[in-house]
Design a protein around this motif. Sequence first.
Motif, PDB file in Angstrom:
ATOM      1  N   GLN A 184       0.836  -1.196   0.000  1.00  0.00           N
ATOM      2  CA  GLN A 184       0.000   0.000   0.000  1.00  0.00           C
ATOM      3  C   GLN A 184       0.871   1.246   0.000  1.00  0.00           C
ATOM      4  N   VAL A 185       1.986   1.205   0.719  1.00  0.00           N
ATOM      5  CA  VAL A 185       2.830   2.398   0.772  1.00  0.00           C
ATOM      6  C   VAL A 185       3.711   2.512  -0.479  1.00  0.00           C
ATOM      7  N   PHE A 186       4.002   1.390  -1.137  1.00  0.00           N
ATOM      8  CA  PHE A 186       4.658   1.521  -2.450  1.00  0.00           C
ATOM      9  C   PHE A 186       3.726   2.308  -3.377  1.00  0.00           C
ATOM     10  N   ALA A 206       9.028   2.729  -3.668  1.00  0.00           N
ATOM     11  CA  ALA A 206       8.802   4.120  -3.268  1.00  0.00           C
ATOM     12  C   ALA A 206       8.131   4.245  -1.909  1.00  0.00           C
ATOM     13  N   THR A 207       8.231   5.437  -1.328  1.00  0.00           N
ATOM     14  CA  THR A 207       7.458   5.761  -0.138  1.00  0.00           C
ATOM     15  C   THR A 207       7.276   7.277  -0.051  1.00  0.00           C
ATOM     16  N   VAL A 208       6.482   7.700   0.936  1.00  0.00           N
ATOM     17  CA  VAL A 208       6.254   9.128   1.171  1.00  0.00           C
ATOM     18  C   VAL A 208       6.624   9.419   2.622  1.00  0.00           C
ATOM     19  N   ALA A 209       7.388  10.492   2.843  1.00  0.00           N
ATOM     20  CA  ALA A 209       7.816  10.818   4.204  1.00  0.00           C
ATOM     21  C   ALA A 209       7.320  12.193   4.601  1.00  0.00           C
ATOM     22  N   VAL A 210       6.327  12.192   5.486  1.00  0.00           N
ATOM     23  CA  VAL A 210       5.768  13.438   6.001  1.00  0.00           C
ATOM     24  C   VAL A 210       6.042  13.538   7.500  1.00  0.00           C
ATOM     25  N   THR A 211       5.652  12.485   8.232  1.00  0.00           N
ATOM     26  CA  THR A 211       5.621  12.517   9.690  1.00  0.00           C
ATOM     27  C   THR A 211       6.988  12.806  10.325  1.00  0.00           C
ATOM     28  N   GLU A 212       6.950  13.646  11.353  1.00  0.00           N
ATOM     29  CA  GLU A 212       8.132  13.890  12.183  1.00  0.00           C
ATOM     30  C   GLU A 212       7.702  13.833  13.634  1.00  0.00           C
ATOM     31  N   GLY A 258       5.405  16.516  14.307  1.00  0.00           N
ATOM     32  CA  GLY A 258       4.218  16.696  13.476  1.00  0.00           C
ATOM     33  C   GLY A 258       3.746  15.415  12.847  1.00  0.00           C
ATOM     34  N   GLY A 259       2.603  14.866  13.334  1.00  0.00           N
ATOM     35  CA  GLY A 259       2.004  13.676  12.754  1.00  0.00           C
ATOM     36  C   GLY A 259       0.620  14.040  12.243  1.00  0.00           C
ATOM     37  N   SER A 260      -0.322  14.060  13.157  1.00  0.00           N
ATOM     38  CA  SER A 260      -1.677  14.466  12.780  1.00  0.00           C
ATOM     39  C   SER A 260      -1.678  15.885  12.230  1.00  0.00           C
ATOM     40  N   GLY A 286       2.739  -5.022  15.667  1.00  0.00           N
ATOM     41  CA  GLY A 286       2.214  -5.765  14.520  1.00  0.00           C
ATOM     42  C   GLY A 286       2.930  -5.391  13.238  1.00  0.00           C
ATOM     43  N   PHE A 287       2.363  -5.839  12.114  1.00  0.00           N
ATOM     44  CA  PHE A 287       2.979  -5.625  10.798  1.00  0.00           C
ATOM     45  C   PHE A 287       4.439  -6.087  10.805  1.00  0.00           C
ATOM     46  N   HIS A 288       4.695  -7.202  11.450  1.00  0.00           N
ATOM     47  CA  HIS A 288       6.063  -7.728  11.434  1.00  0.00           C
ATOM     48  C   HIS A 288       6.414  -8.144  10.018  1.00  0.00           C
ATOM     49  N   GLN A 318      -4.658  -3.079  14.909  1.00  0.00           N
ATOM     50  CA  GLN A 318      -4.501  -1.791  15.602  1.00  0.00           C
ATOM     51  C   GLN A 318      -3.561  -0.852  14.842  1.00  0.00           C
ATOM     52  N   LEU A 319      -2.634  -1.418  14.086  1.00  0.00           N
ATOM     53  CA  LEU A 319      -1.693  -0.567  13.351  1.00  0.00           C
ATOM     54  C   LEU A 319      -2.345   0.162  12.182  1.00  0.00           C
ATOM     55  N   LEU A 320      -3.538  -0.312  11.820  1.00  0.00           N
ATOM     56  CA  LEU A 320      -4.257   0.360  10.731  1.00  0.00           C
ATOM     57  C   LEU A 320      -4.709   1.750  11.154  1.00  0.00           C
ATOM     58  N   ILE A 321      -4.903   1.931  12.457  1.00  0.00           N
ATOM     59  CA  ILE A 321      -5.548   3.162  12.926  1.00  0.00           C
ATOM     60  C   ILE A 321      -4.673   4.405  12.724  1.00  0.00           C
ATOM     61  N   PRO A 322      -3.438   4.444  13.228  1.00  0.00           N
ATOM     62  CA  PRO A 322      -2.660   5.676  13.033  1.00  0.00           C
ATOM     63  C   PRO A 322      -2.207   5.903  11.588  1.00  0.00           C
ATOM     64  N   SER A 323      -1.930   4.815  10.849  1.00  0.00           N
ATOM     65  CA  SER A 323      -1.373   4.963   9.504  1.00  0.00           C
ATOM     66  C   SER A 323      -2.333   5.726   8.596  1.00  0.00           C
ATOM     67  N   ALA A 324      -1.794   6.677   7.847  1.00  0.00           N
ATOM     68  CA  ALA A 324      -2.564   7.524   6.919  1.00  0.00           C
ATOM     69  C   ALA A 324      -3.617   8.369   7.640  1.00  0.00           C
ATOM     70  N   GLY A 325      -3.346   8.697   8.886  1.00  0.00           N
ATOM     71  CA  GLY A 325      -4.253   9.557   9.643  1.00  0.00           C
ATOM     72  C   GLY A 325      -5.098   8.769  10.606  1.00  0.00           C
ATOM     73  N   THR A 326      -5.093   9.184  11.879  1.00  0.00           N
ATOM     74  CA  THR A 326      -5.848   8.447  12.897  1.00  0.00           C
ATOM     75  C   THR A 326      -7.350   8.578  12.653  1.00  0.00           C
ATOM     76  N   SER A 327      -8.117   7.763  13.384  1.00  0.00           N
ATOM     77  CA  SER A 327      -9.576   7.822  13.263  1.00  0.00           C
ATOM     78  C   SER A 327     -10.092   9.212  13.631  1.00  0.00           C
ATOM     79  N   ASP A 328      -9.456   9.833  14.633  1.00  0.00           N
ATOM     80  CA  ASP A 328      -9.873  11.200  15.018  1.00  0.00           C
ATOM     81  C   ASP A 328      -9.759  12.142  13.826  1.00  0.00           C
ATOM     82  N   ILE A 329      -8.671  11.992  13.098  1.00  0.00           N
ATOM     83  CA  ILE A 329      -8.461  12.881  11.949  1.00  0.00           C
ATOM     84  C   ILE A 329      -9.483  12.589  10.845  1.00  0.00           C
TER      85      ILE A 329
HETATM   86  C1  LIG Z   1       2.555   1.538  10.919  1.00  0.00           C
HETATM   87  C2  LIG Z   1       2.688   2.989  10.598  1.00  0.00           C
HETATM   88  C3  LIG Z   1       3.116   3.364   9.349  1.00  0.00           C
HETATM   89  C4  LIG Z   1       3.272   4.729   9.038  1.00  0.00           C
HETATM   90  N1  LIG Z   1       3.744   5.077   7.798  1.00  0.00           N
HETATM   91  C5  LIG Z   1       3.991   6.382   7.531  1.00  0.00           C
HETATM   92  C6  LIG Z   1       4.581   6.776   6.286  1.00  0.00           C
HETATM   93  O1  LIG Z   1       4.875   5.943   5.420  1.00  0.00           O
HETATM   94  N2  LIG Z   1       4.815   8.088   6.058  1.00  0.00           N
HETATM   95  C7  LIG Z   1       4.500   9.046   6.973  1.00  0.00           C
HETATM   96  O2  LIG Z   1       4.746  10.209   6.709  1.00  0.00           O
HETATM   97  N3  LIG Z   1       3.948   8.707   8.159  1.00  0.00           N
HETATM   98  C8  LIG Z   1       3.686   7.411   8.466  1.00  0.00           C
HETATM   99  N4  LIG Z   1       3.145   7.061   9.681  1.00  0.00           N
HETATM  100  C9  LIG Z   1       2.850   8.088  10.640  1.00  0.00           C
HETATM  101  C10 LIG Z   1       1.362   8.365  10.812  1.00  0.00           C
HETATM  102  O3  LIG Z   1       0.871   9.080   9.706  1.00  0.00           O
HETATM  103  C11 LIG Z   1       1.192   9.131  12.120  1.00  0.00           C
HETATM  104  O4  LIG Z   1       1.499   8.237  13.159  1.00  0.00           O
HETATM  105  C12 LIG Z   1      -0.202   9.666  12.287  1.00  0.00           C
HETATM  106  O5  LIG Z   1      -0.455  10.697  11.377  1.00  0.00           O
HETATM  107  C13 LIG Z   1      -0.440  10.175  13.706  1.00  0.00           C
HETATM  108  O6  LIG Z   1       0.574  11.071  14.081  1.00  0.00           O
HETATM  109  P1  LIG Z   1       1.337  10.909  15.472  1.00  0.00           P
HETATM  110  O7  LIG Z   1       1.805   9.509  15.536  1.00  0.00           O
HETATM  111  O8  LIG Z   1       2.349  11.973  15.546  1.00  0.00           O
HETATM  112  O9  LIG Z   1       0.235  11.114  16.568  1.00  0.00           O
HETATM  113  P2  LIG Z   1      -0.288  12.500  17.133  1.00  0.00           P
HETATM  114  O10 LIG Z   1      -0.541  13.412  16.012  1.00  0.00           O
HETATM  115  O11 LIG Z   1       0.643  12.957  18.195  1.00  0.00           O
HETATM  116  O12 LIG Z   1      -1.651  12.081  17.775  1.00  0.00           O
HETATM  117  C14 LIG Z   1      -1.816  11.635  19.131  1.00  0.00           C
HETATM  118  C15 LIG Z   1      -3.288  11.510  19.432  1.00  0.00           C
HETATM  119  O13 LIG Z   1      -3.933  12.776  19.314  1.00  0.00           O
HETATM  120  C16 LIG Z   1      -5.034  12.718  18.450  1.00  0.00           C
HETATM  121  N5  LIG Z   1      -5.167  13.978  17.734  1.00  0.00           N
HETATM  122  C17 LIG Z   1      -4.163  14.689  17.141  1.00  0.00           C
HETATM  123  N6  LIG Z   1      -4.683  15.799  16.594  1.00  0.00           N
HETATM  124  C18 LIG Z   1      -5.989  15.816  16.866  1.00  0.00           C
HETATM  125  C19 LIG Z   1      -7.052  16.719  16.581  1.00  0.00           C
HETATM  126  N7  LIG Z   1      -6.840  17.815  15.867  1.00  0.00           N
HETATM  127  N8  LIG Z   1      -8.286  16.406  17.024  1.00  0.00           N
HETATM  128  C20 LIG Z   1      -8.497  15.265  17.721  1.00  0.00           C
HETATM  129  N9  LIG Z   1      -7.534  14.406  18.022  1.00  0.00           N
HETATM  130  C21 LIG Z   1      -6.308  14.662  17.598  1.00  0.00           C
HETATM  131  C22 LIG Z   1      -4.682  11.563  17.514  1.00  0.00           C
HETATM  132  O14 LIG Z   1      -5.853  11.019  16.906  1.00  0.00           O
HETATM  133  C23 LIG Z   1      -4.029  10.597  18.466  1.00  0.00           C
HETATM  134  O15 LIG Z   1      -5.047   9.910  19.154  1.00  0.00           O
HETATM  135  C24 LIG Z   1       2.957   5.710  10.000  1.00  0.00           C
HETATM  136  C25 LIG Z   1       2.496   5.310  11.248  1.00  0.00           C
HETATM  137  C26 LIG Z   1       2.378   3.979  11.574  1.00  0.00           C
HETATM  138  C27 LIG Z   1       1.905   3.595  12.921  1.00  0.00           C
END
Ligand SMILES: Cc1cc2nc3c(=O)[nH]c(=O)nc-3n(C[C@H](O)[C@H](O)[C@H](O)COP(=O)(O)OP(=O)(O)OC[C@H]3O[C@@H](n4cnc5c(N)ncnc54)[C@H](O)[C@@H]3O)c2cc1C
Lengths: 264, 381
Positions: free
Chosen positions: B88-90, B120-126, B129-131, B200-202, B355-366
């Motif tokens: 999926q990330v390719f 390929a991959t995409v690198a945004v998260t730091e 800065g995630g969400s 997960g995702f071993h 469970q690993l599906l939830i944060p990837s590509a944006g958490t459920s909250d997002i």
């Molecule tokens: C298996 C896996 C693969 C990944 N692959 C990639 C990748 O290939 N490239 C990449 O760039 N990133 C990748 N990520 C990163 C992923 O996109 C981030 O983990 C995700 O966006 C959440 O960011 P964070 O981990 O910094 O959590 P945070 O942003 O710190 O969030 C912490 C909590 O706060 C909640 N929250 C944050 N903001 C809000 C808001 N405004 N309102 C309500 N709740 C909020 C979140 O839902 C969460 O519950 C990957 C993550 C995982 C786990």
Amino acid sequence: MKPLHIIVCVKPVPDFRSPVEFDQKTKTVKRGNVATVINPLDKNALEAALQLKESFGGKVTALSMAPPFAESVLREVLAFGADEAFLLSDPAFAGSDTLATAYVLAQGVKKIRDFDLVITGAASTDGNTAQVGPQVAEHLGLPHASFVTQVKRHSEHSLELTLKTEEGTILAEIDLPALITVSREINEPRTLGLFGIAAAAAKPLHILGSSDLEVDPERVGEKGSPTRIADIREVSFARKSELHEGTPEAISLLVKKFREWGVI
Amino acid sequence: MDFSFTQEQELLQKGVREFAEKVVAPRVQEMEETKNAPVDIYKAMGQNGFFAVDIPKKYGGLEMGALARVIILEEISRVSAAVGMATQVFYLGIAPFLEAASEEQKQKYLPSLAKGEKLATVAVTEASGGSDPTGIVTEAKKEGDNYILNGRKIFITNSHEADIITVVARTSQDPLQFSAFIVEKGMPGFKPGRKENKMGFHGCTTGELIFENCIVPVENLIGKEGDGLKIALKAISETGRCGMAGVALGILESCLEEAVKFANERILGGKPISVHQAIQARIADIRIALESSRLLTYRAAWLKEKGMRCDVEFAIAKYYSTEAAVQCAKKTVDIYGGYGVMMEFAAQRLYRDAQLLIPSAGTSDIQMIVIARDSLKKGKK
Ligand SMILES: Cc1cc2nc3c(=O)[nH]c(=O)nc-3n(C[C@H](O)[C@H](O)[C@H](O)COP(=O)(O)OP(=O)(O)OC[C@H]3O[C@@H](n4cnc5c(N)ncnc54)[C@H](O)[C@@H]3O)c2cc1C
Ligand SMILES: Cc1cc2nc3c(=O)[nH]c(=O)nc-3n(C[C@H](O)[C@H](O)[C@H](O)COP(=O)(O)OP(=O)(O)OC[C@H]3O[C@@H](n4cnc5c(N)ncnc54)[C@H](O)[C@@H]3O)c2cc1C
């Protein structure tokens, strides 16, 4: 060496990985919900043909006698890498035994023409007679070899074969054009690739009926089939067990049961 | 409305299922134990055209569309969510090239991506800065014909296997101005860092990318300066969320299969546990979740193929299917009783992977925020 035009016979069979039921009246498999797949050994036949084509160039043509729904099976064969496919389909062919099936297939081979080699599976998973390959060869007057486990190009006009027999193996040379039937050991069939799937749609797939082939209506279908299937039974592999306490009565009961089952 | 697959899609499903069972399944145990990414499987997938689905024919692709991509992810993830995730990330990594790259960039990169020679991959998260991706601090300074990148990305899928990476970095003091760059493996100043140790995702690497005075030629800028976030977010919201839903479908299908198998085979008091309503209710729930997730995901993919707006639909599909996967994996583990937590059975792996599906590509909250924002906007006249 000159390129080879290879015809592969492919039989669509019920997918025996899903539960299959039999129709006691017609003595056939109930096709209702059962998926149709390429007869497993025909995948080996196809793989052998594709490997020969990859080594020497040429063309692979698939040939099948089956109802129209088998078109999707032939499309899959094209996706695996065959270049062209012929589906021989006509209500008149229904109920064919191996003799009639082989006759129709032989007429199909004649229609395709200009071939160097026909490859079939050694046997199907449904009929499982292992007769069709050799019968097709006899209809066409071709030299043939069955249960081939290895095939090599021996010369411009011959192949070197390894055949499996119950006693051991035979090393043989066969002149082309010829027909061979292949065993599972011959190769590991490739998996379907997406490039192949995408290319398959544009490859020629012809559906021919009896009017397109030179067939004698007396020699096809039920009319042309001397074989009658007398009975068809499902074999159950479930283990039976009964527990009897050790009284003399029980032992005599056991002996009686054993006699009934023909064990003793 | 036509819910049937085309002949091509049916063949695709059959072919990928066969590949998954023959090539991927025998390796799952090893991946679980070593956590190593099966690069040889990625290469085989590439040779078989798996990564070419969405790429136009003129760049060596197959142009099969978004639904074909979902079918592939579903079938692979049914056997291994880890390989599904990597796949999926390719696709996610290819998306910016399809949607925002220049003609020269497309010609240079897409043919090798289509064959899987390059991954390929995409690198945004730091860490900062995630969400909220505006928290990104990695910066790119223009110096002559190059940009100099400095910073660290975390949680990047395929961090160590990817050859071509779309990296989002700051290019100005403006807090909302970012740009997207093509970084290639081997460029001076770039290296992958640590690999995360996940529940997960071993077998799917998630790791760090380090940029220390990494020199990126100006022609590797995708789009214009300032377009970066838009480019990355479009890829994530349309291709990334779609992909996560596809992986969720695979997990859901596997939940159903494992649950049904155990319910029929586990005999208690002379009867299979499937006679109990409590077991049946869980199986019905899993089936309902699978079917509804499929409809949501397939429809969103269909919108994408038609070139219609699909970001909110993918947010809905992503939210629903990934949350459903977590709940259904729990139900599957529950059906297994004590066996559910034993490593010999697949149930526990489904639970950990889901469970690993939830944060990837944006958490459920997002996803909820995206969905609510769109709904509220539509309500306003
Ligand atoms: C298996 C896996 C693969 C990944 N692959 C990639 C990748 O290939 N490239 C990449 O760039 N990133 C990748 N990520 C990163 C992923 O996109 C981030 O983990 C995700 O966006 C959440 O960011 P964070 O981990 O910094 O959590 P945070 O942003 O710190 O969030 C912490 C909590 O706060 C909640 N929250 C944050 N903001 C809000 C808001 N405004 N309102 C309500 N709740 C909020 C979140 O839902 C969460 O519950 C990957 C993550 C995982 C786990
Ligand atoms: C349970 C059962 C029992 C049967 N018993 C008999 C019997 O005893 N005698 C009899 O004459 N018929 C029998 N039949 C009918 C027989 O299966 C069919 O006539 C069938 O068309 C050919 O025989 P086969 O499946 O045994 O083929 P086999 O000879 O086992 O098949 C060998 C190879 O021939 C090729 N081939 C076979 N059929 C086709 C086809 N339709 N199109 C393309 N290639 C093909 C394939 O390459 C295949 O791998 C039986 C059928 C069933 C379902």
